[in-house]
Scaffold this active site. Structure first.
Site, PDB file in Angstrom:
ATOM      1  N   LEU A 169      31.356  66.920 -39.167  1.00  0.00           N
ATOM      2  CA  LEU A 169      32.139  67.828 -40.018  1.00  0.00           C
ATOM      3  C   LEU A 169      32.405  67.222 -41.385  1.00  0.00           C
ATOM      4  CD1 LEU A 169      34.845  69.061 -37.468  1.00  0.00           C
ATOM      5  CD2 LEU A 169      32.833  70.302 -38.239  1.00  0.00           C
ATOM      6  N   GLY A 170      32.412  65.894 -41.454  1.00  0.00           N
ATOM      7  CA  GLY A 170      32.693  65.254 -42.735  1.00  0.00           C
ATOM      8  C   GLY A 170      32.435  63.769 -42.661  1.00  0.00           C
TER       9      GLY A 170
ATOM     10  N   LYS B  57      38.381  62.262 -35.583  1.00  0.00           N
ATOM     11  CA  LYS B  57      38.272  61.472 -36.810  1.00  0.00           C
ATOM     12  C   LYS B  57      38.132  60.012 -36.407  1.00  0.00           C
ATOM     13  CE  LYS B  57      40.766  62.349 -40.575  1.00  0.00           C
ATOM     14  NZ  LYS B  57      41.790  62.281 -41.661  1.00  0.00           N
TER      15      LYS B  57
ATOM     16  N   GLY C 164      32.953  59.991 -45.093  1.00  0.00           N
ATOM     17  CA  GLY C 164      33.524  59.403 -46.301  1.00  0.00           C
ATOM     18  C   GLY C 164      33.487  57.895 -46.242  1.00  0.00           C
ATOM     19  N   THR C 165      34.169  57.293 -47.192  1.00  0.00           N
ATOM     20  CA  THR C 165      34.155  55.839 -47.316  1.00  0.00           C
ATOM     21  C   THR C 165      34.654  55.153 -46.055  1.00  0.00           C
ATOM     22  OG1 THR C 165      34.817  56.284 -49.578  1.00  0.00           O
ATOM     23  CG2 THR C 165      34.851  53.984 -48.879  1.00  0.00           C
TER      24      THR C 165
ATOM     25  N   ASP D  94      46.392  68.086 -49.936  1.00  0.00           N
ATOM     26  CA  ASP D  94      44.994  68.517 -49.839  1.00  0.00           C
ATOM     27  C   ASP D  94      44.871  69.980 -49.427  1.00  0.00           C
ATOM     28  OD1 ASP D  94      42.363  67.793 -50.233  1.00  0.00           O
ATOM     29  OD2 ASP D  94      42.032  67.243 -48.148  1.00  0.00           O
TER      30      ASP D  94
ATOM     31  N   LYS E 252      34.313  59.014 -40.364  1.00  0.00           N
ATOM     32  CA  LYS E 252      33.675  60.330 -40.261  1.00  0.00           C
ATOM     33  C   LYS E 252      34.506  61.231 -39.358  1.00  0.00           C
ATOM     34  CE  LYS E 252      30.151  58.033 -38.367  1.00  0.00           C
ATOM     35  NZ  LYS E 252      28.902  57.659 -37.698  1.00  0.00           N
TER      36      LYS E 252
END
Length: 501
Positions: A177-178, A200, A180-181, A295, A184
């Site tokens: 789904l996503g 997550k 990043g640094t 966000d 995931k």
């Protein structure tokens, strides 16, 4: 150059700096720092004050009197953070990194000399030690020890202990789904129940670098104890030897973005219903948890099977490209950024009301309030352009959106001390009984056509078409849950929302 971790400390969320509520709050250190913009990555000089309550506040000019101190540009806390030294992207840089909910947040500063950096590091450590002692003195009594083989943290009375330790083997991994640094987010299916969750996965090393041991995972506790009908709940949290895993609700009524794309625009009544549920959730975060969500955007709003809002916490800090000339000047979702965020005037709760304004504008007008493919032009629109409305929009809706999308956060609807109450009292919400909203007594204007929590008709087809492999080939990186003695950093990081799966 390697980053060097100085300290990890528990305390307040980074998002809301503590304020001078007591007379004995003292300034520990003050002086000029260069702060790197969070979104537009330029360096800006700021005059910072570090106080013994953990408050770390910055000004454009050195404040001359008490009145000037009341409106800092940057306002956050150094508590519950890692402090790292690095020589990139500039010499004598230090980074404050913090886990807010399940999202890693960073602030980057640099000074002129190594001595100056050392002075700031020592001052921050002194404040940290004081806060740590205070927390230890006031911390709730907890039984169980780090070597407890159950690996389960003592929960508050309302939460049952997990009957067994959750591991990665209990889920099927369906879709990324996503990314990043710091980790995931993966759509997973719990094998035992057939239910869908968002998992997550954060790399442990970014939260505990080198051999520092975390005193506690305060944010994990904050998440566990958060109970609100319109916020994504944490179902489980557990760890492997190198990762922290948060398993969160994944509402299956579809993303609001999907439904709005299909219908182009929502009626004012439908937007009012969703807006009220969002206000209820943000009010809870601000007043009960002292957390700014930061966000809010259409992609972070989902519907549950009955058609109620679920605000997700699947966010990941986006990765910049490279340091140096090729570095993109911006990362994140620019269309939703409030003016004060773009100007790097570190923001308070009013940033969430701007986000509410943007999503409600999208719902009622069928487009973003400010848009340009060119980021520079988009930023200019957000900062300067007056808001425009379609002729079909009613006067109450116009008034609400105008108030929420005020450029100056102090003039914004909800920007005062009343916060959410100001929005609740706006005439657009005149007929809303807020307790009924919280208790889900209002009938949703749209009910997703799903038959159960395992119905996937609103998922992307590719979500469920094939499983994905997330176990790396290297044996050392096994995703198995490991014994407690092999994970000294997070000895009590294990949680289940109920005694059963």
């Amino acid at each position: 150059a390697r980053e060097e971790t100085l300290i990890i400390i528990p305390g307040l969320p980074l998002s809301l700096g503590a304020t001078d509520t007591m007379n004995d709050v003292a300034i520990v250190k003050e002086g000029w720092l260069h702060k790197r913009g969070e979104y537009i990555k330029t360096w800006r000089p700021r005059y910072f004050l570090l106080k013994n309550d953990g408050t770390f506040i910055g000004y454009k000019e050195r404040p001359q009197d008490v009145d000037q101190r009341e409106s800092p540009l940057n306002n956050f806390s150094v508590a519950q953070c890692q402090l790292m030294k690095t020589e990139r992207p500039r010499p004598n840089t230090f980074i404050i990194r913090c886990l807010q909910w399940t999202t890693v947040i960073e602030r980057t500063f640099h000074v002129e000399t190594p001595e100056e950096r050392e002075e700031w590091a020592t001052a921050i450590q002194t404040v940290a030690d004081g806060l740590k002692r205070q927390e230890e003195e006031t911390m709730d009594f907890r039984s169980g020890s780090p070597s407890d083989n159950s690996g389960a943290e003592e929960m508050e009375v309302s939460l049952a202990k997990p009957k067994h330790r959750v591991t990665m083997n209990e889920f099927e991994y369906l879709k990324l789904l996503g990314k990043g640094t710091f980790g995931k987010v993966i759509l997973v299916k719990e094998k035992a129940t057939g239910r869908y969750y968002a998992m997550k996965i954060l790399k442990k090393e970014v939260i505990v670098a080198k051999d520092e041991v975390a005193h506690t995972l305060t944010e994990n506790r904050v998440l566990q104890n958060s109970r609100h009908p319109f916020l994504t709940a944490l179902k489980y949290s557990f760890q492997t030897h190198d990762r922290l895993c948060f398993v969160m609700e994944y509402a299956n009524g579809g993303e609001l973005f999907f439904h709005l794309s299909r219908e182009r625009v929502f009626s004012e009544d439908r937007a009012r219903f969703y807006g009220a549920e969002i206000v209820s959730a943000l009010d809870y975060l601000h007043s009960e948890k002292n957390v700014v969500y930061r966000d809010l955007k259409l992609e972070n709003l989902m519907l549950d099977k009955d058609g109620h809002i679920k605000i997700t916490d699947f966010g990941l800090c986006k990765e910049g490209i490279k340091d140096g000339a090729t570095m993109k000047t911006f990362c994140g979702t620019p269309e939703y950024l409030a003016p004060e965020v773009l100007e790097d005037n570190d923001y308070g709760r009013a940033v969430d009301w701007w986000g509410l304004g943007v999503v409600m504008y999208e719902m009622m007008c069928g487009r973003l309030p400010f848009y340009n493919q060119d980021h520079e032009k988009l930023f200019e629109l957000i900062l300067m352009e007056e808001i425009r409305f379609p002729r079909t929009l009613g006067p109450e809706a116009k008034s609400l959106l105008s108030g929420l999308l005020k450029k100056d956060p102090t003039q914004r609807l909800g920007g005062g001390s009343e916060d959410a109450k100001e929005i609740m009292q706006h005439r657009f919400f005149a007929n809303i009984v807020w307790q009924d909203v919280y208790e889900k007594k209002l009938s949703p204007p749209f009910k997703p056509q799903v038959t159960s929590e395992t119905d996937t008709r609103y998922f992307d087809e590719e979500f469920t078409a094939q499983m994905i492999t997330i176990t790396p080939p290297d044996q050392d990186d096994s995703m198995e849950c490991v014994d407690s003695e092999r994970r000294p950093h997070f000895p009590q990081f294990s949680y289940s929302a109920s005694g059963t799966a």
